[in-house]
Design an enzyme around this catalytic site. Structure first.
Site, PDB file in Angstrom:
ATOM      1  CG  HIS A 228      -1.961  -1.031   1.220  1.00  0.00           C
ATOM      2  ND1 HIS A 228      -1.742  -2.291   1.706  1.00  0.00           N
ATOM      3  CD2 HIS A 228      -3.233  -1.018   0.752  1.00  0.00           C
ATOM      4  CE1 HIS A 228      -2.847  -3.018   1.562  1.00  0.00           C
ATOM      5  NE2 HIS A 228      -3.762  -2.268   0.978  1.00  0.00           N
ATOM      6  CG  ASP A 300      -3.834  -5.630  -4.392  1.00  0.00           C
ATOM      7  OD1 ASP A 300      -4.899  -5.017  -4.164  1.00  0.00           O
ATOM      8  OD2 ASP A 300      -3.120  -6.092  -3.478  1.00  0.00           O
TER       9      ASP A 300
END
Length: 403
Positions: A228, A300
């Site tokens: 992230h 993702d």
């Protein structure tokens, strides 16, 4: 004699006509049987509609706003993924989902509507629902029945809102104790255990007609960096991956998993240039050709730090599709979503992404939507109490499971 001769000719002519009719009928029947309804559907789609099916977007607020409406009406996106920022309570979430479905009525295809509902700390369900345990806790009890029942309960929760896709279970093997991004999201550090419990969870989700997207291929369990924020680098070769990280994914493919999510991980010994999420070596050579997976491959979220801090977002999306991905996730910020969609449209128009490559992925997406009979039908109301009761029964059957 002449009459008999004429009669014979007449009979032969009649038989010839009947025979021709029979052959024609059989040929027509054969041609009808050869028609692939998905291919016919694809033939009727515009290039913009096809590109839209290859993108799943996010919603920035609690409501279906002008941006999400444009993503549907102008760009024909294939679906949406929801996060905690989109969930205030059960009624609000239901209203948001119903509104998106209604807006999508301008399109021919139903939406994939997804969340990351893993249990534990990664949960998107409203607070009205009883919390479910983490995968690590399930792994500690090591029960097939528990995993299957939990998958079924999660599936019921999602289905009660009209959601149809879960980015779960996590099939990462927790081989690095310092890896906090995975941590208790994994069933454990044993690939056999992870395979067994992950597949049972997947089957439980399927029992409620929920698409299970297992993750994070080729394995996020031995990383230090949170993708992230930054780009994790793993210096394992393919032999190491086959002996550990890939084991649960091989088992999932054997069990006909519908979809697999790609991780933003750089593996220099396999591909020194691109992370797994847009590496042709990892996607097409390993996952497709070697592992024989022909389901839907989803990246993702491309707006994560691992990508936007190291690569051009639109180029990453184009490269990923060309490498063999079927759908790219662009979960945050409308400007980024629009930029990706426009870039993909241009790439399709100019041939940077071939029409054949686009049609391959559109076919897989449409096939999956059809197999699960996805629908944009509205859900009138949601009842957390009935599902909470099932969770309480589960905790009663497995007393050590309850926090």
């Amino acid at each position: 004699m002449r009459k008999n001769y004429l009669l014979l000719i007449l009979v032969l002519a009649l038989l010839a006509i009947l025979g021709y009719g029979y052959v024609t009928t059989m040929d027509n029947r054969k041609n009808t049987e050869d028609i692939d309804p998905i291919q016919e559907q694809i033939k009727g789609m515009s290039l913009e509609e096809k590109v839209g099916q290859l993108v799943m977007a996010g919603v920035d607020t609690y409501e279906n706003d002008l941006n999400s409406a444009r993503l549907l009406q102008e760009y024909h996106v294939g679906g949406f993924v929801f996060f905690k920022k989109n969930v205030k309570d059960a009624n609000q979430l239901l209203s948001l989902i119903n509104s998106l479905k209604e807006t999508n009525s301008v399109n021919k295809l139903p939406l994939m509507l997804a969340v990351d509902e893993e249990g534990g700390r990664v949960s998107r369900m409203p607070s009205e629902f009883t919390k479910l345990p983490s995968s690590r806790r399930i792994g500690e009890l090591n029960s097939d029945e528990l995993s299957y029942r939990l998958g079924g309960i999660v599936g019921e929760e999602l289905k009660s809102f009209g959601l149809n896709t879960n980015f779960a279970p996590v099939l990462d093997v927790f081989s690095n104790p310092q890896n906090q991004v995975i941590g208790d999201r994994a069933f454990g550090d044993n690939p056999t255990l992870v395979s067994k419990l992950g597949i049972q969870t997947m089957k439980g989700l399927r029992s409620q007609n929920i698409i299970s997207v297992v993750k994070h291929f080729p394995g996020h369990g031995d990383t230090f960096v949170d993708s992230h924020v930054g780009l994790p680098v793993i210096n394992h070769d393919l032999n190491r991956l086959k002996s550990l990280e890939l084991v649960p994914f091989y088992k999932a493919v054997e069990n006909k998993v519908d979809a697999i999510m790609l991780a933003h991980i750089l593996l220099p010994k396999i591909d020194s240039e691109y992370p797994a999420s847009f590496s042709k070596i990892i996607i097409s050579d390993i996952l497709r050709k070697e592992m024989l997976f022909d389901g839907v491959i989803i990246t993702d979220d491309l707006t994560m730090g691992a990508i936007v801090n190291n690569y051009d977002l639109s180029e990453a999306a184009i490269t990923s599709i060309n490498a063999g991905s079927d759908m790219v996730l662009v979960c945050h910020e409308y400007a980024k979503q629009e930029a990706v969609l426009k870039a993909m449209q241009t790439a399709a128009q100019t041939g940077r992404i071939s029409l054949e490559r686009i049609d391959q992925s559109v076919y897989r997406v449409l096939k999956l939507k059809g197999e699960y009979a996805l629908s944009d039908r509205s859900i009138e109301s949601v009842n957390p109490l009935s599902i909470n009761h099932k969770i309480e029964v589960l905790y009663r059957d497995f007393p050590s499971l309850k926090p």
